[in-house]
Design a protein around this motif. Structure first.
Motif, mmCIF file in Angstrom:
data_model
loop_
_atom_site.group_PDB
_atom_site.id
_atom_site.type_symbol
_atom_site.label_atom_id
_atom_site.label_comp_id
_atom_site.label_asym_id
_atom_site.label_seq_id
_atom_site.Cartn_x
_atom_site.Cartn_y
_atom_site.Cartn_z
ATOM 1 N N THR A 96 35.373 50.535 31.339
ATOM 2 C CA THR A 96 34.862 49.163 31.380
ATOM 3 C C THR A 96 35.103 48.476 30.045
ATOM 4 N N ASN A 97 35.838 47.388 30.063
ATOM 5 C CA ASN A 97 36.078 46.552 28.890
ATOM 6 C C ASN A 97 35.512 45.164 29.140
ATOM 7 N N TYR A 98 35.593 44.327 28.135
ATOM 8 C CA TYR A 98 35.002 42.996 28.254
ATOM 9 C C TYR A 98 35.985 41.921 27.797
ATOM 10 N N ALA A 99 35.936 40.823 28.504
ATOM 11 C CA ALA A 99 36.694 39.628 28.120
ATOM 12 C C ALA A 99 35.704 38.549 27.715
ATOM 13 N N TYR A 100 36.072 37.771 26.699
ATOM 14 C CA TYR A 100 35.178 36.757 26.153
ATOM 15 C C TYR A 100 35.860 35.395 26.208
ATOM 16 N N PHE A 101 35.130 34.417 26.720
ATOM 17 C CA PHE A 101 35.696 33.090 26.916
ATOM 18 C C PHE A 101 34.825 32.045 26.216
ATOM 19 N N PHE A 102 35.457 31.216 25.404
ATOM 20 C CA PHE A 102 34.759 30.140 24.705
ATOM 21 C C PHE A 102 34.732 28.896 25.594
ATOM 22 N N PRO A 103 33.747 28.034 25.409
ATOM 23 C CA PRO A 103 33.666 26.820 26.235
ATOM 24 C C PRO A 103 34.782 25.830 25.909
ATOM 25 N N ASP A 104 35.143 25.037 26.909
ATOM 26 C CA ASP A 104 36.129 23.975 26.689
ATOM 27 C C ASP A 104 35.530 22.840 25.857
ATOM 28 N N GLU A 105 34.283 22.561 26.097
ATOM 29 C CA GLU A 105 33.591 21.517 25.342
ATOM 30 C C GLU A 105 32.294 22.094 24.781
ATOM 31 N N LEU A 106 32.013 21.733 23.540
ATOM 32 C CA LEU A 106 30.757 22.150 22.912
ATOM 33 C C LEU A 106 30.237 20.980 22.084
ATOM 34 N N ASN A 107 29.025 20.558 22.417
ATOM 35 C CA ASN A 107 28.398 19.440 21.701
ATOM 36 C C ASN A 107 27.066 19.926 21.139
ATOM 37 N N ALA A 108 26.941 19.923 19.819
ATOM 38 C CA ALA A 108 25.723 20.408 19.155
ATOM 39 C C ALA A 108 25.002 19.242 18.489
ATOM 40 N N ILE A 109 23.703 19.165 18.710
ATOM 41 C CA ILE A 109 22.860 18.171 18.057
ATOM 42 C C ILE A 109 21.705 18.900 17.393
ATOM 43 N N ALA A 110 21.550 18.698 16.080
ATOM 44 C CA ALA A 110 20.508 19.400 15.324
ATOM 45 C C ALA A 110 19.653 18.390 14.569
ATOM 46 N N ASN A 111 18.352 18.533 14.708
ATOM 47 C CA ASN A 111 17.399 17.722 13.950
ATOM 48 C C ASN A 111 16.638 18.671 13.028
ATOM 49 N N VAL A 112 16.827 18.504 11.721
ATOM 50 C CA VAL A 112 16.290 19.440 10.747
ATOM 51 C C VAL A 112 15.215 18.755 9.912
ATOM 52 N N THR A 113 14.008 19.306 9.950
ATOM 53 C CA THR A 113 12.888 18.782 9.165
ATOM 54 C C THR A 113 12.599 19.761 8.031
ATOM 55 N N THR A 114 12.657 19.268 6.806
ATOM 56 C CA THR A 114 12.459 20.138 5.644
ATOM 57 C C THR A 114 11.116 19.874 4.978
ATOM 58 N N GLU A 115 10.655 20.866 4.246
ATOM 59 C CA GLU A 115 9.463 20.717 3.421
ATOM 60 C C GLU A 115 9.564 21.684 2.250
ATOM 61 N N GLU A 116 8.937 21.329 1.145
ATOM 62 C CA GLU A 116 8.931 22.188 -0.032
ATOM 63 C C GLU A 116 7.640 22.991 -0.060
ATOM 64 N N ARG A 117 7.781 24.284 -0.304
ATOM 65 C CA ARG A 117 6.632 25.170 -0.417
ATOM 66 C C ARG A 117 6.526 25.650 -1.859
ATOM 67 N N ASN A 118 5.314 25.600 -2.414
ATOM 68 C CA ASN A 118 5.087 26.005 -3.799
ATOM 69 C C ASN A 118 4.272 27.286 -3.858
ATOM 70 N N ARG A 119 4.638 28.141 -4.798
ATOM 71 C CA ARG A 119 3.832 29.317 -5.110
ATOM 72 C C ARG A 119 3.856 29.469 -6.628
ATOM 73 N N SER A 120 2.677 29.371 -7.222
ATOM 74 C CA SER A 120 2.558 29.363 -8.692
ATOM 75 C C SER A 120 3.393 28.205 -9.231
ATOM 76 N N ASN A 121 4.377 28.517 -10.087
ATOM 77 C CA ASN A 121 5.215 27.476 -10.667
ATOM 78 C C ASN A 121 6.551 27.334 -9.963
ATOM 79 N N TYR A 122 6.704 27.980 -8.823
ATOM 80 C CA TYR A 122 7.999 28.019 -8.170
ATOM 81 C C TYR A 122 7.915 27.323 -6.816
ATOM 82 N N LYS A 123 9.070 26.814 -6.357
ATOM 83 C CA LYS A 123 9.095 26.145 -5.065
ATOM 84 C C LYS A 123 10.387 26.454 -4.335
ATOM 85 N N SER A 124 10.290 26.432 -3.005
ATOM 86 C CA SER A 124 11.437 26.693 -2.150
ATOM 87 C C SER A 124 11.491 25.629 -1.060
ATOM 88 N N VAL A 125 12.690 25.403 -0.530
ATOM 89 C CA VAL A 125 12.875 24.438 0.548
ATOM 90 C C VAL A 125 12.963 25.199 1.866
#
Length: 451
Positions: A96-125
């Motif tokens: 048993t083997n496998y064949a892999y097929f990619f889509p003809d059309e691919l539409n990606a929509i991403a909504n990214v909400t960021t925030e900064e987090r602080n710990r002591s004197n340091y922060k990360s996004v």
């Protein structure tokens, strides 16, 4: 007969003082190096804290899919010869083997909400990314591999996704193909992908013959991530379009493809990509195993562009220049005014200049770099100005020294803020400083200069 003059004491000559001041400058590089090590230590501590925050929330996001996976049967033939009769028998083994097929059309929509987090004197996004993928599959074509239809296991097909952030996925991931809904689950076998550090999500079995009742079939699914650092998406569609919006105002566009359109404001950014299969070095179908396509992604970084430790480190790199030029100003004043400045006093001035960087690091951890630089610079300039007022016994030379130091710290701050023109501005500034020193020292009689 003329009476010969007593020879000058070498240690009182200008040459000796130049040598001593030069040696002191080199000695002060030792505490300056300790300051640089302190900056590196605090920077590494910040990275450790950021990694810890990111791991608890969710790491970077890498997305490769969705890929239609169809199993098929292949056969291996081996010849077995009977030693007595010399008759050759052919054994046929099914695999048993496998064949892999990619889509003809691919539409990606991403909504990214960021925030900064602080710990002591340091922060990360950190961010939450809500991503929607739509597209179209066409009926898989096995004709290029000469695989008989009877050997294709149409009823055991599935859809797979490769990702690196299983922990950060929020909620259910369900895919609609045509009118049928399929739930993604962690794949029991990750061997489809070549890179073992990533994980795979896979649907239950799909009967392609039933679902693909037309030549092409649409699909749609949503996936939400808690993540940090960056988002990478592999454009596997024959035609891939993507749009990303976010409240982050300092994105970094990396990877193999840059946005065709982007708009960055103080309140966030919008970016759009349009990528054809002609723009990439991989085909739409693969037999046996999927290739590693991580280097062909389009990426968006969500990181703080330049943190305070990077800026402090860049400032410390100019420490030798600050010490050297400040000592040069004092030495020229000493030579012109005939005022004796002891090597101990040079040492105190040098240590005060090094204290600038320790103040800069400590204050920056509790405020902005700009504010910390101003506070540290003013503190050191005032200290050296008052000290020079006591040793030079007048107001003219201390005023010259404080003005020179202020101009020097301002010049270095400007260089630190510049990126593309830092070398150009720095070179021009040093050229002008050298010209000024040459102009001031042009009439000094060095043969008679002594304290």
């Amino acid at each position: 007969m003329e009476t010969s003059q007593n020879p000058k004491n070498f240690f009182q000559s200008a040459t000796a003082k130049i040598i001593m001041v030069g040696l002191l400058t080199l000695v002060l590089l030792i505490p300056l190096q300790y300051v640089k090590n302190l900056i590196l230590e605090r920077s590494n501590r910040q990275k450790e804290v950021i990694i810890d925050i990111n791991q608890k929330w969710g790491g970077s996001v890498y997305f490769y899919g969705p890929v239609l996976k169809v199993p098929y049967t292949s056969y291996t033939e081996t010849k077995v010869t009977d030693e007595k009769t010399k008759q050759v028998t052919i054994n046929r083994t099914a695999n048993t083997n496998y064949a892999y097929f990619f889509p003809d059309e691919l539409n990606a929509i991403a909504n990214v909400t960021t925030e900064e987090r602080n710990r002591s004197n340091y922060k990360s996004v950190l961010f939450n990314s809500k991503m929607n993928f739509k597209g179209v599959y066409t009926m898989p074509d096995f004709s290029t591999e000469s695989i008989a239809d009877a050997d294709i296991q149409w009823d055991k097909a599935s859809v797979i996704i490769e990702t690196n952030n299983i922990k950060g996925i929020k909620g259910e991931v369900a895919m609609t193909i045509g009118s049928q809904k399929y739930i993604f689950e962690p794949a029991a076998d990750n061997s489809s992908f070549t890179k073992g550090s990533y994980a795979a999500l896979e649907t239950k079995s799909i009967n392609v013959k039933e679902v693909f009742n037309t030549k092409s079939i649409p699909f749609n699914f949503d996936i939400s991530y808690n993540g940090s650092e960056y988002i990478k998406i592999v454009p596997i569609g024959k035609q891939t379009t993507a749009k990303m919006t976010s409240n982050w105002n300092s994105p970094g566009f990396q990877g193999d493809f840059i946005p065709e359109n982007k708009n960055i404001t103080d309140s966030g950014f919008t970016a759009e990509w349009k990528i054809s299969f002609l723009n990439r070095p991989f085909v739409q179908q693969h037999f046996g195993k999927l290739p590693n396509l991580s280097e062909y992604s389009f990426d968006v970084d969500f990181v703080i562009p330049v943190n305070q430790y990077q800026q402090s480190e860049r400032a410390a790199k100019y420490g030798f220049l600050v010490i050297g030029l400040t000592f040069l100003v004092f030495f020229l004043i000493q030579t012109i005014s005939k005022i004796n400045i002891h090597i101990f006093q040079y040492s105190m001035i040098g240590l005060a200049l090094i204290m600038f960087y320790t103040l800069l690091i400590s204050v920056t951890e509790h405020s902005s770099f700009k504010f910390a630089y101003a506070i540290s610079g003013v503190a050191v300039i005032v200290m050296i100005g008052l000290y020079s007022l006591s040793i030079l016994k007048n107001k003219k030379f201390p005023l010259l020294i404080t003005t020179s130091l202020g101009a020097l710290y301002t010049f270095i701050y400007v260089i630190i803020q510049l990126e593309n023109y830092a070398l150009l501005v720095g070179s021009i500034g040093l050229f002008l400083i050298l010209g000024a020193v040459m102009y001031v020292s042009r009439k000094i009689d060095w043969s008679n200069s002594h304290a």
